[in-house]
Design a protein around this motif. Structure first.
Motif, short mmCIF file in Angstrom:
data_model
loop_
_atom_site.label_atom_id
_atom_site.label_comp_id
_atom_site.label_asym_id
_atom_site.label_seq_id
_atom_site.Cartn_x
_atom_site.Cartn_y
_atom_site.Cartn_z
N ASP A 115 -15.59 -98.16 28.81
CA ASP A 115 -15.68 -97.20 29.90
C ASP A 115 -14.60 -96.12 29.86
N ASP B 120 -23.74 -89.14 25.08
CA ASP B 120 -24.43 -88.92 26.35
C ASP B 120 -24.11 -90.00 27.38
N SER B 121 -23.09 -90.79 27.10
CA SER B 121 -22.79 -91.94 27.96
C SER B 121 -22.03 -91.56 29.23
N ILE C 185 -18.85 -91.46 29.34
CA ILE C 185 -17.56 -92.16 29.28
C ILE C 185 -16.43 -91.13 29.28
N LYS D 12 -15.11 -98.96 14.95
CA LYS D 12 -16.24 -99.89 14.81
C LYS D 12 -15.75 -101.30 14.51
N GLN E 266 -16.17 -90.20 20.54
CA GLN E 266 -17.25 -90.63 21.42
C GLN E 266 -18.62 -90.25 20.84
N ASP F 263 -20.18 -105.07 23.58
CA ASP F 263 -21.17 -104.05 23.28
C ASP F 263 -20.50 -102.69 23.44
N PRO F 264 -20.70 -101.75 22.50
CA PRO F 264 -20.08 -100.42 22.64
C PRO F 264 -20.36 -99.77 23.98
N LYS F 265 -21.50 -100.07 24.59
CA LYS F 265 -21.85 -99.47 25.87
C LYS F 265 -21.01 -100.01 27.02
N GLN F 266 -20.25 -101.08 26.74
CA GLN F 266 -19.36 -101.64 27.76
C GLN F 266 -18.03 -100.90 27.83
N LEU G 19 -22.05 -92.41 21.56
CA LEU G 19 -21.85 -92.49 23.00
C LEU G 19 -21.72 -91.11 23.64
#
Length: 200
Positions: A77, A105-106, A108, A63, A98, A72-75, A103
């Motif tokens: 990959d 369900d992302s 990644i 973090k 993860q 952004d954490p969603k970036q 994340l």
């Protein structure tokens, strides 16, 4: 040469600070031996009563790395777990990180590079390759270990050295005007060691 950079880093240590003098009493060795032999004045251990472990340390470090990178954490990959010892066999430790980062369900991709003390260095080399070849753009590397519960059963030399901690890094591509790059990697079959030249 791989044009990559460490965009953000984070770290975490166990909340229990143990001075070398305390450890010397537990180990029944001469006062001052640890500092003289290792240069280590104190180390940190996780507090299991407070729920600390290698996973929680790794998440805290991750973090911080994400925040310091400004992304952004969603970036992210790809996530690479680079622990000295595996958190578990199946699924990989990276998938645990993860999930705890929200994340799960992302989709990644996650995998571990578990090569004891070489894990982070090798993970950095792998990440640099993947980014250089445009497979991924932002890779999170997490290295976290909490060996303290096993240390009383080890030799004094080992027990004096190790503590519990974690580090994390966000690795991305360098811009054209940035000098940061991974310039050199020497494996030597992991018998002698690995050498990196990452200019930031």
């Amino acid at each position: 040469m791989f044009k990559v950079k460490i965009a953000g880093m984070g770290k975490a240590v166990g909340s229990l600070k143990v001075k070398s003098e305390e450890l010397e009493e537990q180990m029944n060795v001469t006062s001052g031996w640890i500092v003289k032999a290792t240069g280590i004045d104190s180390r940190h251990y996780v507090n299991f009563e407070n729920g600390e472990n290698a996973l929680t340390l790794g998440i805290k470090a991750a973090k911080q790395a994400i925040k310091n990178s400004g992304i952004d954490p969603k970036q992210i990959d790809c996530i690479i777990g680079a622990n000295g010892s595996p958190l578990q066999a199946i699924p990989c430790g990276a998938s645990l990180f993860q999930r705890e980062l929200g994340l799960g369900d992302s989709g990644i991709p996650c995998f571990d590079v578990d090569t004891t003390c070489y894990s982070f260095g090798l993970a950095l080399f792998v990440a640099a390759n993947l980014i250089h070849n445009q497979v991924y753009n932002r890779i999170l590397i997490i290295s976290s270990d909490a060996p303290s519960p096993t240390l009383p059963k080890t030799s004094n030399e080992v027990r004096a050295l190790f503590g519990d901690g974690a580090a994390a890094a966000i690795v991305t591509k360098s811009e054209k005007d940035e000098k940061s790059a991974l310039h050199h990697y020497q494996n030597a079959n992991l018998r002698i060691g690995s050498r990196f030249n990452l200019r930031l």
